[in-house]
Scaffold this active site. Structure first.
Site, short mmCIF file in Angstrom:
data_model
loop_
_atom_site.label_atom_id
_atom_site.label_comp_id
_atom_site.label_asym_id
_atom_site.label_seq_id
_atom_site.Cartn_x
_atom_site.Cartn_y
_atom_site.Cartn_z
N CYS A 1 -6.09 4.27 2.48
CA CYS A 1 -5.84 3.02 1.74
C CYS A 1 -7.13 2.36 1.27
O CYS A 1 -7.11 1.57 0.34
CB CYS A 1 -5.02 2.06 2.60
SG CYS A 1 -5.87 1.49 4.08
N GLN B 1 0.84 -1.21 0.00
CA GLN B 1 0.00 0.00 0.00
C GLN B 1 0.87 1.25 0.00
O GLN B 1 0.55 2.25 -0.64
CB GLN B 1 -0.91 -0.02 1.24
CG GLN B 1 -1.81 1.19 1.34
CD GLN B 1 -2.90 1.22 0.28
OE1 GLN B 1 -3.61 0.24 0.10
NE2 GLN B 1 -3.04 2.33 -0.42
N1 NVA Z 1 -5.83 -1.66 8.71
C1 NVA Z 1 -6.72 -2.26 7.75
C2 NVA Z 1 -6.20 -2.07 6.35
C3 NVA Z 1 -7.11 -2.58 5.28
C4 NVA Z 1 -6.54 -2.44 3.92
C5 NVA Z 1 -6.89 -3.74 8.07
O1 NVA Z 1 -5.90 -4.40 8.42
O2 NVA Z 1 -8.02 -4.23 7.99
N1 CP Z 2 -6.19 -1.10 0.73
C1 CP Z 2 -6.36 -2.43 0.61
O1 CP Z 2 -5.43 -3.23 0.81
O2 CP Z 2 -7.58 -2.81 0.19
P1 CP Z 2 -8.17 -4.28 0.13
O3 CP Z 2 -8.35 -4.76 1.55
O4 CP Z 2 -9.47 -4.14 -0.61
O5 CP Z 2 -7.21 -5.17 -0.62
#
Ligand code: NVA
Ligand code: CP
Length: 306
Positions: free
Chosen positions: A263, A132
């Site tokens: 993100c 990311q």
């Molecule tokens: N911090 C979040 C990021 C998702 C792309 C997670 O780990 O769910």
């Molecule tokens: N930002 C990100 O990693 O998105 P996803 O969880 O949709 O892959």
């Protein structure tokens, strides 16, 4: 051969090489120029958590590079039924050219990499989300916000925050992190980042006041307050993060030319307001698209460093 598990293992020069390669491949794609740098290669993608962007970008990216991607959820492969990680790693890496893994414990990824004969890419763990950050930094470059940026990260001290810490520490820029009490970053990762920062000249600071972090910042970013695997803590977290929403009032004290990154997925009215998310300073969809280009650059770079 190199794995891509965290930015901690990469030099500034290497991170910038990956970003430059990604930007060059993006140009080729936009010009409709074929770029089959990974023709005939296969990427295995192991997902133990949900994904929209990571799955679509890796699978599409591999296809555009002339290769093929396999989507393997832990419901489909024996890993999910208890086949050891070290056996799965040796089998999959004997048949595929690269592996991407999205999982919970970072140690699972490290164990897989230890037994893999091909490059392993971190597609998100509980500790880090480095792919990311390649897309995020690319977006900063495209927006002209990469020279001496002041990045403010507001919210949970999670995998995204840890990855920002590593990016700032490696590239040597200013990062201000604002988290509520009790949701600070992993102290071990902070210690590592501060040690690296002392070498690169990065200025990293921590606060419990979002306003202190955002004042004059040129890049504002946040992430969900409830990461994958934390669903049961939702009610408590919503309460504990009160006052940490990135809204117009907070953006008003940032640099007037600041950009907003996220993100995604984003929760409107929770960690960010609808107006900020959809506003002029938000570059979230450019950032999301850059997941595709960033990872193409990364996979080509890894292939060239075997
Ligand atoms: N911090 C979040 C990021 C998702 C792309 C997670 O780990 O769910
Ligand atoms: N930002 C990100 O990693 O998105 P996803 O969880 O949709 O892959």
């Amino acid at each position: 051969m190199r794995h891509f598990l965290t930015l901690k293992d990469y030099t500034k020069k290497e991170i910038l090489e990956i970003v430059d390669l990604a930007l060059a491949i993006k140009k080729e794609q936009k010009a409709k120029k074929p770029h089959p740098y990974l023709a005939g290669q296969t990427l295995a993608m192991i997902f133990e958590k949900s994904s929209t962007r990571t799955r679509v970008s890796f699978e599409t990216g591999m296809f555009q590079l002339g290769g093929h991607a396999l989507f393997l959820s832990n419901r489909d492969i024996h890993l999910g039924r208890g086949e050891p990680v070290k056996d799965t790693a040796r089998v999959i890496s004997s048949m595929c050219d690269m592996v991407m893994i999205r999982t919970f414990e970072h140690s699972m990824l490290e164990e897989f990499a230890q037994f893999s004969s091909v490059p392993v890419i971190n597609g998100l763990t509980d500790s880090y989300h480095p792919v990311q950050l390649i897309a995020d930094y690319m977006t900063m470059v495209e927006c002209g916000r990469h020279e001496n940026p002041i990045v403010a990260y507001i919210g949970d001290g999670n995998n995204m925050t840890h990855s920002w810490l590593m990016l700032a520490a490696k590239l040597g820029f200013e990062l201000r992190v604002a988290t509520p009490k009790g949701y600070e970053c992993d102290p071990h990762i902070v210690e590592n980042a501060l040690m690296l920062a002392s070498e690169s000249g990065a200025k990293i600071s921590f606060t419990h006041d979002p306003k202190v972090a955002v004042l004059g910042a040129t890049v504002i970013t946040t992430d969900t307050w409830i990461s994958m695997g934390q669903e049961e803590e939702k009610a408590q977290r919503l309460q504990d993060f009160t006052g940490y929403i990135v809204d117009e009032a907070l953006m008003a004290i940032a640099d007037p030319y600041a950009i907003f990154l996220h993100c995604l997925p984003a929760y409107r009215g929770v960690e960010v307001s609808e107006a900020v998310l959809e506003g002029d300073q938000s570059v979230i969809f450019q950032e999301a698209e850059n997941r595709l280009h960033g990872q193409k650059g990364l996979m080509v770079w890894l292939d060239r460093h075997r």
